[in-house]
Design a protein around this motif. Structure first.
Motif, PDB file in Angstrom:
ATOM      1  N   PRO A  71      -8.210   7.259   3.938  1.00  0.00           N
ATOM      2  CA  PRO A  71      -9.344   7.494   4.860  1.00  0.00           C
ATOM      3  C   PRO A  71     -10.230   6.274   5.081  1.00  0.00           C
ATOM      4  O   PRO A  71     -10.548   5.932   6.221  1.00  0.00           O
ATOM      5  CB  PRO A  71     -10.121   8.620   4.171  1.00  0.00           C
ATOM      6  CG  PRO A  71      -9.186   9.202   3.177  1.00  0.00           C
ATOM      7  CD  PRO A  71      -8.166   8.180   2.828  1.00  0.00           C
ATOM      8  N   GLN A  72     -10.611   5.586   3.978  1.00  0.00           N
ATOM      9  CA  GLN A  72     -11.555   4.470   4.160  1.00  0.00           C
ATOM     10  C   GLN A  72     -10.911   3.322   4.930  1.00  0.00           C
ATOM     11  O   GLN A  72     -11.492   2.746   5.841  1.00  0.00           O
ATOM     12  CB  GLN A  72     -12.026   3.956   2.799  1.00  0.00           C
ATOM     13  CG  GLN A  72     -12.966   4.908   2.114  1.00  0.00           C
ATOM     14  CD  GLN A  72     -12.873   4.749   0.607  1.00  0.00           C
ATOM     15  OE1 GLN A  72     -11.787   4.727   0.015  1.00  0.00           O
ATOM     16  NE2 GLN A  72     -14.027   4.636  -0.018  1.00  0.00           N
ATOM     17  N   LEU A  73      -9.653   2.992   4.542  1.00  0.00           N
ATOM     18  CA  LEU A  73      -8.935   1.914   5.211  1.00  0.00           C
ATOM     19  C   LEU A  73      -8.742   2.248   6.682  1.00  0.00           C
ATOM     20  O   LEU A  73      -8.925   1.404   7.567  1.00  0.00           O
ATOM     21  CB  LEU A  73      -7.581   1.698   4.523  1.00  0.00           C
ATOM     22  CG  LEU A  73      -6.671   0.633   5.129  1.00  0.00           C
ATOM     23  CD1 LEU A  73      -7.343  -0.729   5.088  1.00  0.00           C
ATOM     24  CD2 LEU A  73      -5.339   0.576   4.386  1.00  0.00           C
ATOM     25  N   PRO A 128      -7.978  -2.153  -1.275  1.00  0.00           N
ATOM     26  CA  PRO A 128      -8.838  -3.352  -1.272  1.00  0.00           C
ATOM     27  C   PRO A 128      -8.141  -4.542  -1.922  1.00  0.00           C
ATOM     28  O   PRO A 128      -8.261  -5.683  -1.450  1.00  0.00           O
ATOM     29  CB  PRO A 128     -10.050  -2.921  -2.099  1.00  0.00           C
ATOM     30  CG  PRO A 128     -10.039  -1.434  -2.060  1.00  0.00           C
ATOM     31  CD  PRO A 128      -8.595  -1.036  -2.011  1.00  0.00           C
ATOM     32  N   LEU A 129      -7.358  -4.272  -2.983  1.00  0.00           N
ATOM     33  CA  LEU A 129      -6.621  -5.351  -3.640  1.00  0.00           C
ATOM     34  C   LEU A 129      -5.560  -5.909  -2.695  1.00  0.00           C
ATOM     35  O   LEU A 129      -5.383  -7.132  -2.574  1.00  0.00           O
ATOM     36  CB  LEU A 129      -5.969  -4.821  -4.923  1.00  0.00           C
ATOM     37  CG  LEU A 129      -5.145  -5.845  -5.720  1.00  0.00           C
ATOM     38  CD1 LEU A 129      -6.032  -6.983  -6.208  1.00  0.00           C
ATOM     39  CD2 LEU A 129      -4.443  -5.170  -6.895  1.00  0.00           C
ATOM     40  N   GLY A 134     -10.501   3.356  12.971  1.00  0.00           N
ATOM     41  CA  GLY A 134     -11.559   4.312  13.253  1.00  0.00           C
ATOM     42  C   GLY A 134     -12.371   3.895  14.475  1.00  0.00           C
ATOM     43  O   GLY A 134     -12.221   2.797  15.012  1.00  0.00           O
ATOM     44  N   ARG A 135     -13.203   4.828  14.933  1.00  0.00           N
ATOM     45  CA  ARG A 135     -14.078   4.520  16.061  1.00  0.00           C
ATOM     46  C   ARG A 135     -15.482   5.014  15.777  1.00  0.00           C
ATOM     47  O   ARG A 135     -15.654   6.038  15.105  1.00  0.00           O
ATOM     48  CB  ARG A 135     -13.566   5.186  17.339  1.00  0.00           C
ATOM     49  CG  ARG A 135     -12.251   4.599  17.801  1.00  0.00           C
ATOM     50  CD  ARG A 135     -11.813   5.144  19.133  1.00  0.00           C
ATOM     51  NE  ARG A 135     -10.522   4.555  19.458  1.00  0.00           N
ATOM     52  CZ  ARG A 135     -10.061   4.402  20.694  1.00  0.00           C
ATOM     53  NH1 ARG A 135     -10.777   4.805  21.719  1.00  0.00           N
ATOM     54  NH2 ARG A 135      -8.888   3.861  20.893  1.00  0.00           N
ATOM     55  N   SER A 136     -16.477   4.306  16.259  1.00  0.00           N
ATOM     56  CA  SER A 136     -17.856   4.784  16.205  1.00  0.00           C
ATOM     57  C   SER A 136     -18.355   4.875  17.639  1.00  0.00           C
ATOM     58  O   SER A 136     -18.277   3.890  18.376  1.00  0.00           O
ATOM     59  CB  SER A 136     -18.740   3.812  15.425  1.00  0.00           C
ATOM     60  OG  SER A 136     -18.268   3.691  14.113  1.00  0.00           O
ATOM     61  N   VAL A 145       0.833  -1.201   0.000  1.00  0.00           N
ATOM     62  CA  VAL A 145       0.000   0.000   0.000  1.00  0.00           C
ATOM     63  C   VAL A 145       0.875   1.261   0.000  1.00  0.00           C
ATOM     64  O   VAL A 145       0.637   2.203  -0.766  1.00  0.00           O
ATOM     65  CB  VAL A 145      -0.961   0.001   1.214  1.00  0.00           C
ATOM     66  CG1 VAL A 145      -1.750   1.303   1.277  1.00  0.00           C
ATOM     67  CG2 VAL A 145      -1.898  -1.187   1.126  1.00  0.00           C
ATOM     68  N   GLY A 146       1.932   1.274   0.825  1.00  0.00           N
ATOM     69  CA  GLY A 146       2.728   2.482   0.999  1.00  0.00           C
ATOM     70  C   GLY A 146       3.749   2.677  -0.103  1.00  0.00           C
ATOM     71  O   GLY A 146       3.910   3.793  -0.626  1.00  0.00           O
ATOM     72  N   LYS A 147       4.446   1.608  -0.469  1.00  0.00           N
ATOM     73  CA  LYS A 147       5.585   1.757  -1.376  1.00  0.00           C
ATOM     74  C   LYS A 147       5.181   1.573  -2.842  1.00  0.00           C
ATOM     75  O   LYS A 147       5.579   2.335  -3.697  1.00  0.00           O
ATOM     76  CB  LYS A 147       6.632   0.700  -0.999  1.00  0.00           C
ATOM     77  CG  LYS A 147       8.068   1.061  -1.336  1.00  0.00           C
ATOM     78  CD  LYS A 147       8.946   0.061  -0.588  1.00  0.00           C
ATOM     79  CE  LYS A 147      10.349  -0.028  -1.074  1.00  0.00           C
ATOM     80  NZ  LYS A 147      11.033  -1.129  -0.340  1.00  0.00           N
TER      81      LYS A 147
END
Lengths: 255, 327
Positions: B146-148, B85-86, B154-156, B77-79
């Motif tokens: 953001p989504q990941l 999602p993939l 994240g928190r709800s 993801v980073g590099k």
């Protein structure tokens, strides 16, 4: 069971000249045997006489070298145990193939659990399992309770669980390997009762046992194997423990 | 719920009450949120470990799987800019492959689970360290997903999503274990494999599936841990995590002899472990004693459970004898 229906077939199982060779060893030598519906057959013989080989041939564990097996007068060929099971042959193993950590009901249905659908998923139908196994235990006149865990049960109750498994599949023949070998006297009586219950329902039972009194208590017919040969096939009422002992050891040649 | 689960729940409440009396911060929303996050992270793979233990096996490779897949996920993801999602799908796919490899080595080649997964522990850790040349894998500065991030850290309403994910996994696995045919077969195979085979159960399939479940949950946990720590240090990330998982499963009533265990128990085991970690922090016990406290409590817990069980059996026997003796 209605005798008229069973009367259609002469024999539920017939063996014709079954031989089994392992290399130079003749484990079974032209064994012929007929079993009628509901008949209890005591299969006796010394260690190495070929009892286990015969049971394994009937149960489909391996094919005979020569000879025919007929089920309800139809010739069959078993390639694997499942074939024999489908033909109505069930085996109750000596070391009881049951799981101690599960309930009686779960064991009865082990490997063929009923399911019902909840939306997209199939879940195990515990209620049906319990009610059906309670019904089977009632048929066997056993006091085993479906919810009880097997590791808390007596040897006799375990036998009841193992035998109830055979009722589930509408077996025609139940092969029992030393069912009374490792249990108390009181439990032996319980197991012999279970055998009578099976017989009353038209299911033939082949009882492999070393215990002469047990065999004479329930068997209609006693069959003796010696060195792979069938040396006796006669009504229990016309024989005696002394004669059978003689046949097993070879003191008496044939009966 | 089984008796064991209720006992464990009571233990958690008692320990919690004692900690709260000594330090009221225990029940502060911040502390509860953080602890819940850790429970979620550790609970995820403890459930998988429990399934393997129920087959009478063990999976020692979990910590290394979390490190290796964590490194790969962060790098992808980073590099390399793989869409997340993939990347998630690839990581879970790798989890399936690792589980299949373990399961097949154990069932087809008849190797012992301890040996297979011990080698896995060494191999995956070694690959992670070799691949990164011992350097820490991290996301580039200023990057954001953001989504990941919402899904993982994240928190709800103050509830961390890692905890929610663990609850969802636990609910699914609860149904699988207690209400599907597979779950029944898993218990049967764990207790008496021969009997299960005689009953026509495909015991190899059941065992392989348990290792696949374990590795897949470890791969999901790897993603959550990587997102939580943001950078993965290949030689220390996930160290000893397999032992946390085994501890949670054993505390939760799984027998190492196989055939026994409950999902609720495993989750409660994970809760208790994190509560103990938290206890060490809140009561000012030097954190170097962390492992010692955990080990002592697990030992006492298992000992007490054993003693209670023996006591119950004795009482039951006495009662049964009493009934017999009455005329």
């Amino acid at each position: 069971m209605d005798q008229q229906i069973w009367g259609v077939f002469m024999n539920v199982l017939e063996l014709k000249n079954i031989s089994k060779r392992y290399g130079a060893i003749q484990a079974l030598d032209s064994v012929s045997l007929a079993i009628a519906p509901g008949e209890v057959v005591g299969l006796m013989g010394d260690n190495g006489a070929g009892k286990s080989t015969l049971v394994k041939v009937i149960a489909g564990n391996f094919a005979p070298t020569s000879g025919d097996i007929l089920i309800s007068d139809k010739k069959v060929a078993f390639n694997k145990p499942l074939d024999a099971q489908k033909a109505g042959i069930e085996v109750v193993y000596q070391d009881l193939a049951i799981c101690n950590n599960l309930s009686a009901a779960s064991n009865v249905f082990l490997g063929r659990e009923p399911t019902r659908r909840i939306g997209p998923i199939k879940v195990v139908d515990y209620a049906f399992m319990r009610s059906k196994s309670a019904e089977l235990f009632a048929r066997l006149k056993s006091e085993t309770r479906p919810r009880d865990l097997v590791h808390k049960m007596s040897g006799g109750q375990r036998q009841a669980v193992a035998i109830a498994r055979t009722l589930l599949s509408d077996a025609k023949i139940v092969l029992m390997d030393e069912p009374t070998a490792a249990i108390s006297v009181r439990q032996v009586a319980e197991v012999l009762n279970l055998i009578r219950q099976l017989s009353d329902q038209g299911i033939a039972v082949v009882l492999i046992s070393h215990r002469m009194p047990d065999v004479f208590e329930v068997a209609d017919k006693v069959v003796v194997l010696r060195r792979g040969e069938l040396v006796a096939d006669k009504k229990a009422s016309q024989s005696s423990p002394e004669e059978i002992t003689g046949l097993i050891t070879g003191a008496i040649e044939h009966a | 719920m089984q008796k064991k689960d209720i006992g464990l729940g009571i233990l958690i409440i008692v320990v919690g009450a004692i900690v709260y009396m000594r330090n009221p911060l225990f029940l502060s929303p911040i502390n509860l949120g953080n602890t819940a996050n850790l429970i979620g992270l550790f609970g995820l793979f403890a459930i998988g470990q429990g399934f393997v233990i129920m087959t009478g096996g063990i999976d020692l490779s979990v910590g290394s799987v979390i490190a290796l897949l964590g490194v790969l996920f962060v790098d992808m993801v980073g590099k390399f800019g793989v869409p997340w999602p993939l990347a998630v799908a690839i990581i879970i796919g790798l989890g399936v492959l690792i589980g299949l490899a373990h399961g097949i080595l154990i069932t087809r080649f008849r190797l012992q689970p301890f040996v297979v997964t011990l080698c896995g522990l060494l191999i995956y850790r070694g690959i992670a360290r070799g691949y990164t040349a011992e350097s820490t894998a991290g996301f580039p500065f200023g990057s954001s997903y953001p989504q990941l991030e919402w899904l993982t850290i994240g928190r709800s309403f103050g509830v961390p999503h890692s905890f929610v994910a663990m609850l969802i996994v636990a609910a699914v696995m609860w149904v699988v274990l207690h209400h599907t045919v597979f779950g029944r077969h898993l218990c049967a195979v764990g207790k008496n494999e021969e009997a299960a085979r005689f009953s026509g159960i495909n015991t190899r399939f059941v065992t392989v599936m348990a290792y696949v479940i374990c590795a897949v949950l470890a791969s999901i946990a790897a993603i959550y841990f990587a997102m939580f720590t943001k950078s993965v240090q290949p030689s220390s990330h996930g160290n000893f995590y397999e032992l946390y998982a085994i501890a949670a499963a054993v505390l939760g009533g799984c027998s190492l002899r196989g055939g026994e265990g409950s999902v609720i128990g495993i989750v409660l085991g994970a809760v208790l472990l994190q509560e103990l970690q938290n206890l060490v922090n809140l009561l000012g016990i030097p954190s170097s004693l962390n492992f010692a406290v955990m080990g002592a409590v697990i030992l006492l817990g298992v000992l007490a459970d054993q003693q209670f069980a023996a006591y119950r059996t004795r009482k039951n026997t006495e009662r049964a004898l009493g009934l017999l003796q009455k005329p």
